[in-house]
Every structure is written in C-alpha cells, then in structure tokens.
Design a protein around this motif. Structure first.
Motif, short mmCIF file in Angstrom:
data_model
loop_
_atom_site.label_atom_id
_atom_site.label_comp_id
_atom_site.label_asym_id
_atom_site.label_seq_id
_atom_site.Cartn_x
_atom_site.Cartn_y
_atom_site.Cartn_z
N MET A 1 3.52 5.48 11.32
CA MET A 1 3.73 5.23 10.04
C MET A 1 3.07 3.84 9.68
SD MET A 1 7.60 6.69 10.15
CE MET A 1 7.65 6.48 11.91
N GLY A 2 2.80 3.74 8.59
CA GLY A 2 2.40 2.25 7.96
C GLY A 2 2.94 1.90 6.73
N VAL A 3 3.14 0.62 6.62
CA VAL A 3 3.72 0.12 5.24
C VAL A 3 2.61 -0.37 4.53
CG1 VAL A 3 5.11 -1.59 4.04
CG2 VAL A 3 5.96 -0.17 6.03
N PRO A 4 2.11 0.00 3.43
CA PRO A 4 0.72 -0.60 2.97
C PRO A 4 0.99 -2.02 2.39
CG PRO A 4 1.78 1.05 1.31
CD PRO A 4 2.62 1.22 2.56
N GLY A 5 0.05 -2.65 2.15
CA GLY A 5 0.23 -3.84 1.45
C GLY A 5 -0.93 -3.97 0.46
N PRO A 6 -1.25 -5.17 -0.04
CA PRO A 6 -2.37 -5.38 -0.97
C PRO A 6 -3.83 -4.99 -0.46
CG PRO A 6 -0.94 -7.39 -0.97
CD PRO A 6 -0.50 -6.62 0.18
N ALA A 7 -4.38 -4.37 -1.19
CA ALA A 7 -5.78 -4.12 -0.83
C ALA A 7 -6.95 -5.20 -0.16
CB ALA A 7 -6.68 -3.19 -1.85
N THR A 8 -6.66 -6.31 -0.82
CA THR A 8 -7.30 -7.69 -0.33
C THR A 8 -6.85 -8.39 0.53
OG1 THR A 8 -5.86 -8.76 -2.23
CG2 THR A 8 -8.04 -7.88 -2.85
N SER A 9 -5.76 -7.89 1.26
CA SER A 9 -5.05 -8.73 2.32
C SER A 9 -5.64 -8.26 3.65
CB SER A 9 -3.52 -8.43 2.25
OG SER A 9 -2.82 -8.99 3.53
#
Length: 386
Positions: A261-269
């Motif tokens: 599983m993964g926790v999403p972050g900002p697309a620019t990070s």
C-alpha cells in the motif's frame, strides 16, 4: 558443536553462524538447508575445503570469521542485556519468515517481553523516507496510531523520519510496535533514537539478525528490509523517493505475496515519486488506518463508505427531486415544461411544485415557477451555475 538434533547444539550453531554469515546469504542458507546448522558450523570451524557456491577467497574469509566467533559469550552478553535468541523450529519463531526460503534468517535476537510469533500474526509494516516532510511524519504517526487502536502491531525499522514517527504513533496510542534493526539489538542505531528504541524494547519488541555489538552497514539495511516485509501481512509506504530503501521493502512484500500500500503525496513532491510509482503498479492507495485494515484484515473488516455532506435536497422523495432538477437554473418555466423535463404528468408536477414551494426550493412567477436563490446556492455549493 557436535550432535545433530540436540537443541543446545542447534542453538549454539545458529548463534555461531549469525557471527560468521551475513544476513540474507542464500548460498549459506542452502548449506544450512542441506547440511543443517550444526553441519555447516562444523565445516567452518574445521576450515576444510570450501562448500559449493563460494570461491576459495570468500571461503577463507568465512573461516577467518569463524575463528573469532564465540557463541557462548554472545549468549551471555545477550542475557545480560535482556536479549534472547529465537531460531526456526523454536516455539516463538514466526512461521511467516519461512516464506523467505534460503534467505530466511538463521535466527533472530529479540529484546522485549511479548511473543514475536503471536505479534507477527496481526502486524503491518509502516515505512518511508528518513528525510520526510511534516506531512509524511504526520501521516505515518496517524496511520500507526489508528492501527494500534484497532489492535494491529506496527512494524518499522527504527530509523529517523517515517520509521520513528510510526513507532511513536503506535506507542502514543498505547499500542504494540516492533523495531527491526540492521545491527545488534543491544546497541541502538541511530544513536539519536536510543531513547525511542529503549522505549520500544520496554513496551514492545526490538529484533535483528546481527549478533550483539554488531554494527550496521548499507547492505545490512537493505537486507533487513526483507525481514520487515516477510514478518507482516502488508507494507504501507509513506513518502519515498525513487531510490528509497523503503521501496525495497515494498517490492519484497510484493514478491512474497503480501499486501502493498502507498500513501499519496503532492504530485510535485520528489519524496512521493517512489510511492506514486508503486501506486501505478500493484500497490493500493490508502489514506488512513481503516483503509489499511480493509486490505490486510479479515473478511468483513471494511473501511467506512466515503461520502460528501448530505444536502437537504438529498432527503427529498425521488419524484420531488426529478421535478426540482427539471427547473431551469436562471428563468421561470411553466408547469407543462417542467412536467416534460421530469417525465411525469402535469398534475403530478404541480403537486410536487407546491410541495417544493413549502420547503423553500421554488417560487411562483406569474404562470411559471422558478428556483429560489437558496435552492440555486444549494445546488451549486454557493458558487453559482458551472
């Protein structure tokens, strides 16, 4: 170290081998599977011909290590530090580690009171970037606390960043946590986490493959990650760049058939780029503990349905909602026009319109009907017509 099936000889042989053989060495793991730990230890002690799969030079290096190994002393040092040794076949050994095949640990040094085998049955790994952002630390701590509150054991690597936040989140919730170290469990690493790792040992478990006093190396960190993946039902990655070691844990989990599983972050990070790459593959996106448990838990442990706020118009009868939806946004319309738009009889439309007027949704304009200002705001979230 003679005598094949004697538990004491098996214990001493495996303790001896943890001082000689590096973690995750599949060639040596095959030797142990074929010859037994006692047989491999005897060959290394004798310094005879190399076993298959090792050059003369590599074998000489192992023999040199073997000459310095003192398993009885390692056990005495461990006992003094409150550390025990658990090996395959022992009551406390977690059977899930056998999925690693020849890369299975020779044994684990365990510091803490709970049963490692029992805790592994209901455990989740939470891993991620060492140099994490405030968002990453917050998400790791919140996830770990939520998992702990639901009775799950949080497993991580004791490192700075996401690992430390996950351990603290679980401890803060009064829950269970396990730190898997890439060094001797009697010598906490990193030094800055000495207090945290001591607290984990007091309230949970600190485990590792390396003998007492052994130091970490880059390769040992990487190989340690396979234990984190195998020990748990699934791995959650919170912030990870493309070259993050936590991705090694996630990929090991995938190879072992564990949930990833993964926790999403900002697309620019850049710190979330590795997580996003996982999510483009087989990993599942999660945002809280309930969603993690839905993946790793038993049948029926479902996350709650996610819905937006309930609007007053959501409570109307279906017929009234159809009539309301048939009214134009910016002008009045006749009852006949509204009836056609709602696909109903004109008499029914008129009855619904009077009902909607009483509720404040519509108003009469001569021979026509029009939405009230409040109804228009409710329909478009206060932003007007899109």
């Amino acid at each position: 170290m003679s005598g094949g099936d004697d538990p004491d000889h098996e214990l001493l042989a495996r303790v001896f081998l943890t001082r000689v053989i590096e973690p995750g060495d599949e060639v040596a793991g095959r030797w142990v599977r074929e010859l037994g730990a006692v047989g491999v230890a005897r060959r290394l002690r004798s310094g005879g011909d190399a076993l298959p799969g090792r050059s003369g030079t590599r074998w000489a290096g192992l023999v040199a290590r073997a000459g310095r190994a003192e398993p009885e002393r390692d056990l005495a040092v461990a006992r003094e530090a409150g550390v025990r040794f658990v090996w395959p076949g022992a009551v406390e050994w977690p059977g899930v580690l056998d999925d690693l095949g020849d890369a299975r640990p020779l044994g684990l040094w365990v510091r803490g009171r709970p049963s490692l085998r029992m805790w592994a049955l209901r455990s989740v790994a939470v891993v991620g970037a060492r140099a994490c952002t405030e968002y990453g630390a917050h998400m790791a701590a919140t996830l770990a606390a939520g998992l702990a509150e639901r009775g799950w054991v949080v497993v991580s690597g004791g490192a700075y960043g996401v690992d430390g936040a996950a351990h603290r989140g679980a401890l803060g919730a009064g829950g269970a946590t396990v730190a898997v170290l890439a060094c001797g469990v009697d010598r906490p690493y990193p030094r800055g986490h000495t207090q945290l790792i001591t607290r984990i040992a007091d309230q949970g478990l600190v485990i590792g493959e390396l003998a007492p006093g052994d130091h970490p190396t880059p390769s040992r960190f990487i190989l340690r990650n396979r234990v984190i993946a195998a020990l748990t039902r699934g791995t959650v990655v919170v912030e990870a760049a493309y070259r993050s070691g936590s991705l090694v844990t996630a990929r090991a989990a995938q190879r072992l058939g564990r949930h990833t599983m993964g926790v999403p972050g900002p697309a620019t990070s850049g710190l979330s780029a590795g997580v996003h790459e996982l999510l483009r593959g087989e990993a599942v996106l999660v945002t809280d503990a309930a969603e993690v448990v839905e993946q790793v838990g038993d049948i029926g442990e479902l996350a709650p349905d996610r819905r937006g706020p309930v609007l007053p118009r959501d409570l109307l009868e279906p017929g009234a909602r159809r009539v309301l939806a048939a009214l134009p946004a910016r002008r009045a319309a006749t009852a006949g026009e509204i009836a056609r738009g709602a696909q109903t009889a004109e008499d029914d439309a008129i009855a619904r319109l009077y009902e909607l007027r009483a509720l404040g949704y519509v108003e009469r304009h001569g021979d026509g009907w029009k939405l009230t200002r409040q109804a228009m705001i409710s329909a478009h979230g206060g932003r007007g017509e899109c």
